[in-house]
Every structure is written in C-alpha cells, then in structure tokens.
Motif scaffolding. Sequence first.
Motif, PDB file in Angstrom:
ATOM      1  N   UNK B  45     -22.748  21.000 -36.445  1.00 16.21           N
ATOM      2  CA  UNK B  45     -22.927  21.985 -35.374  1.00 16.21           C
ATOM      3  C   UNK B  45     -22.764  21.305 -34.015  1.00 16.21           C
ATOM      4  N   UNK B  46     -23.385  20.128 -33.878  1.00 15.10           N
ATOM      5  CA  UNK B  46     -23.269  19.376 -32.629  1.00 15.10           C
ATOM      6  C   UNK B  46     -21.801  19.054 -32.313  1.00 15.10           C
ATOM      7  N   UNK B  47     -21.107  18.550 -33.328  1.00 14.65           N
ATOM      8  CA  UNK B  47     -19.695  18.178 -33.138  1.00 14.65           C
ATOM      9  C   UNK B  47     -18.887  19.390 -32.678  1.00 14.65           C
ATOM     10  N   UNK B  48     -19.141  20.520 -33.364  1.00 19.52           N
ATOM     11  CA  UNK B  48     -18.380  21.735 -33.039  1.00 19.52           C
ATOM     12  C   UNK B  48     -18.614  22.159 -31.592  1.00 19.52           C
ATOM     13  N   UNK B  49     -19.855  22.020 -31.135  1.00 24.44           N
ATOM     14  CA  UNK B  49     -20.138  22.470 -29.767  1.00 24.44           C
ATOM     15  C   UNK B  49     -19.650  21.498 -28.704  1.00 24.44           C
ATOM     16  N   UNK B  50     -19.679  20.197 -29.006  1.00 24.84           N
ATOM     17  CA  UNK B  50     -19.232  19.224 -28.001  1.00 24.84           C
ATOM     18  C   UNK B  50     -17.730  18.978 -28.069  1.00 24.84           C
ATOM     19  N   UNK B  51     -17.159  19.066 -29.231  1.00 20.89           N
ATOM     20  CA  UNK B  51     -15.707  18.830 -29.369  1.00 20.89           C
ATOM     21  C   UNK B  51     -15.060  20.028 -30.069  1.00 20.89           C
ATOM     22  N   UNK B  52     -14.981  21.162 -29.392  1.00 22.26           N
ATOM     23  CA  UNK B  52     -14.484  22.380 -30.039  1.00 22.26           C
ATOM     24  C   UNK B  52     -13.074  22.208 -30.629  1.00 22.26           C
ATOM     25  N   UNK B  53     -12.309  21.285 -30.053  1.00 22.75           N
ATOM     26  CA  UNK B  53     -10.932  21.133 -30.543  1.00 22.75           C
ATOM     27  C   UNK B  53     -10.870  20.666 -32.003  1.00 22.75           C
ATOM     28  N   UNK B  54     -11.960  19.986 -32.462  1.00 25.62           N
ATOM     29  CA  UNK B  54     -11.954  19.523 -33.862  1.00 25.62           C
ATOM     30  C   UNK B  54     -11.834  20.712 -34.824  1.00 25.62           C
ATOM     31  N   UNK B  55     -12.481  21.836 -34.463  1.00 21.25           N
ATOM     32  CA  UNK B  55     -12.427  22.994 -35.366  1.00 21.25           C
ATOM     33  C   UNK B  55     -11.004  23.544 -35.435  1.00 21.25           C
ATOM     34  N   UNK B  56     -10.318  23.509 -34.295  1.00 26.83           N
ATOM     35  CA  UNK B  56      -8.925  24.002 -34.310  1.00 26.83           C
ATOM     36  C   UNK B  56      -8.076  23.156 -35.250  1.00 26.83           C
ATOM     37  N   UNK B  57      -8.345  21.860 -35.214  1.00 33.02           N
ATOM     38  CA  UNK B  57      -7.602  20.939 -36.069  1.00 33.02           C
ATOM     39  C   UNK B  57      -7.856  21.288 -37.540  1.00 33.02           C
ATOM     40  N   UNK B  58      -9.157  21.462 -37.866  1.00 36.48           N
ATOM     41  CA  UNK B  58      -9.538  21.819 -39.237  1.00 36.48           C
ATOM     42  C   UNK B  58      -8.963  23.165 -39.639  1.00 36.48           C
ATOM     43  N   UNK B  59      -8.999  24.114 -38.677  1.00 42.49           N
ATOM     44  CA  UNK B  59      -8.519  25.467 -38.960  1.00 42.49           C
ATOM     45  C   UNK B  59      -7.050  25.424 -39.347  1.00 42.49           C
ATOM     46  N   UNK B  69     -12.564  31.090 -35.714  1.00 40.39           N
ATOM     47  CA  UNK B  69     -12.442  31.918 -36.916  1.00 40.39           C
ATOM     48  C   UNK B  69     -12.922  31.150 -38.154  1.00 40.39           C
ATOM     49  N   UNK B  70     -12.487  29.896 -38.243  1.00 39.62           N
ATOM     50  CA  UNK B  70     -12.893  29.075 -39.390  1.00 39.62           C
ATOM     51  C   UNK B  70     -14.406  28.970 -39.449  1.00 39.62           C
ATOM     52  N   UNK B  71     -15.010  28.730 -38.270  1.00 37.00           N
ATOM     53  CA  UNK B  71     -16.473  28.598 -38.234  1.00 37.00           C
ATOM     54  C   UNK B  71     -17.129  29.877 -38.734  1.00 37.00           C
ATOM     55  N   UNK B  72     -16.617  31.044 -38.309  1.00 39.23           N
ATOM     56  CA  UNK B  72     -17.200  32.320 -38.731  1.00 39.23           C
ATOM     57  C   UNK B  72     -17.031  32.514 -40.238  1.00 39.23           C
TER      58      UNK B  72
END
Lengths: 220, 116
Positions: B45-59, B69-72
């Motif tokens: 959760x911390x990573x997602x909030x501080x480095x939002x771009x990581x989720x885009x990479x994973x997505x 979207x991936x997080x949801x």
Amino acid sequence: MKTFIIIPCYNDAAFLERVINSVKPYGQVVVVDDGSTDNSREIAQSAQAIVLKHRLNRGQGAALETGDLYALREGAEIVVHFDADGQHQAAEIPRLIEPILKGEANVVFGSRFLKSDDFTPFLKKWLILKPAILFQNLLLGVKLTDAHNGFRALSRKALELIRITQDGMAHASEIVEKVKLNGLKYREVPVTVLYNDFGQGFGGGLKILADWLFGKFNNP
Amino acid sequence: MTYLPLQIIVSLFVMLIVFRLKKKFKDNSLKTSEFIAWLVLWLMVLVVFWLPQTTSYLALLFGIGRGVDLAVYLATLVIFYLVFRLYLKIDKQQKEITKIIRHLALKDEDKNHDQS
C-alpha cells in the motif's frame, strides 16, 4: 420392532398435543424442543413424550439429528420423522414403515404426488416443488416424485449411516444425498400432507440450495 | 506532487497498523506467516501511494490499462475471498454451537432418566 417417532418442534404449541396423541400408538414419541419460547415443552411433557431440549434454536435439521442420535442410543430399530404442525397423518405411519419391516428398503420417503388427491397449493407445487424435485433428481441421481417432504422412515442401518450436518431446511436434500452415497435401498410411499400455511416459499428454496452448496466446503 | 497530504495520511495510517501488527506478533497472537503476509500487504500500500507509477507498470504486465484499475480489481478479489472465508468460518462456528446444544440436550435427558 422398536420404533421411535421424532418430532422436531419450534413454537408449535397449538398443534403439539394433538400430534403427540395421534402418533403415540405407533411407537416411542421423542419431541425435540428446538428452543421454543412458548409452552411447547410443557405440553410435550404432559402428553408423556420424551422431551429433548435445545437451549437455543438451531433449526429443524439440527433437531432431527439430536432425535436420531437419541433413538440410536436407545436402541431404535426404526425411526420416523414427523412434523409438529399437524401436516402429516399418523394413520399413515404403518404404511410408511411397512417396506422397512418387510426388509425391502432402508429408507422410506413420503410422497405428496403419488396420490391423486394432493392438497398442495397450486403455486407451491408448480413454482417451487416441481423445480426442486427436478433439480434434486438431476443433481443427486435419484428418482423421486417429491422433495422436502419431512415425513420419512429410516431403518437402524440407515440411522447409523446418515448423519445430518445441515442444521436448517437443507437436511432434507442431505438425507437423500446420503441415502444415495451409502447405497441404501429407498422407497416412496404415497402420503397426505395438509397445509396450515404455505410453508417454505421461493426464498426458502433458494436458502436451502445455498446452505446445501456451502455445506460442501465445510463437510467435504 | 499533487496529493502529498493523502500520502502522508496513508503513511501514518500504515505505520499505525504495522506498529499494531508488530505488537500482536510479539504477543504470539499472529503466526509468522500471517505477520509477513499482512506486513507485505501494507508495505505494498505504501509503495502504491508513494510510487504510483509502479502500479501502471504492473497493470501493463497484466494487460490492464491503468494502475488504479489493477488496484481496484485486486482489492475486489481480495474482499470476495475474505468474505467467502468469513462465511465458511461462521458456518463452522454455527455447527460447533449446534454440537454443544445437542450434547447438552442429550445430557439433560440422561439426568431426567436417572431421576425418574
């Protein structure tokens, strides 16, 4: 043969005395008081039935299983499940247990639909029971003309093999399933069911299905 | 950074939770595996909030357009799973209650039998 008649009861004071007196000639009467808040228990005791008391309401399946275990312990050779609300006819008990006495079946189910004079309300019959019967027969691989009719008889062998784990109304499907799984011989006998009220509606039917399916996960 | 206040609030919240987790772990009310699973979840959760771009990479890796979207999707899946687990647990407890009630009912009958 030592016959026990198990009557699960939850706030059925209005009918209980008449029901107990009507079944008395056919065997030992065991009333399982499933946490009633009315005077069902006193009525059952004064009618000289054996009364087992659930301190909390656990459902019809739970009450039947308590009665079954009691009967097993007391050396019952035949157990009859009978409703407390006056729906079933005591005079039909001899016909119900006859296939067990003759050694032709381990379990006998009562069926409302083997008779020409059935008193089932039209909507209940065609919207709820007929689909439920179809579903039961397809899913469990049995050939029955009725489903969830609480009037049934079990031999001691069946009693030893069938443990009811469904506390609610899904026990009726569970019993059919366990009859099939244990390879027990079953038979249907025409019975009369009189309706005081509608009983299980469509929502109740869905709940039975959900209970039964979820039961699979906890009791594999 | 446009959503700095939110990042700080979430970080404080996560710190609080991790602190409580650590305490529970020390009290032995959490198994090591549970402790690690929860810790990883909240660190994520911390990573997602501080480095939002990581989720885009994973997505992108999963073939989903946006990180949010991936997080949801993941959150929904986890919630469904937890609800299912809860349902089974409640069902099991209900059955255990029934066993106790049944045991008492049969024992009461014994007593009546002895008295009569």
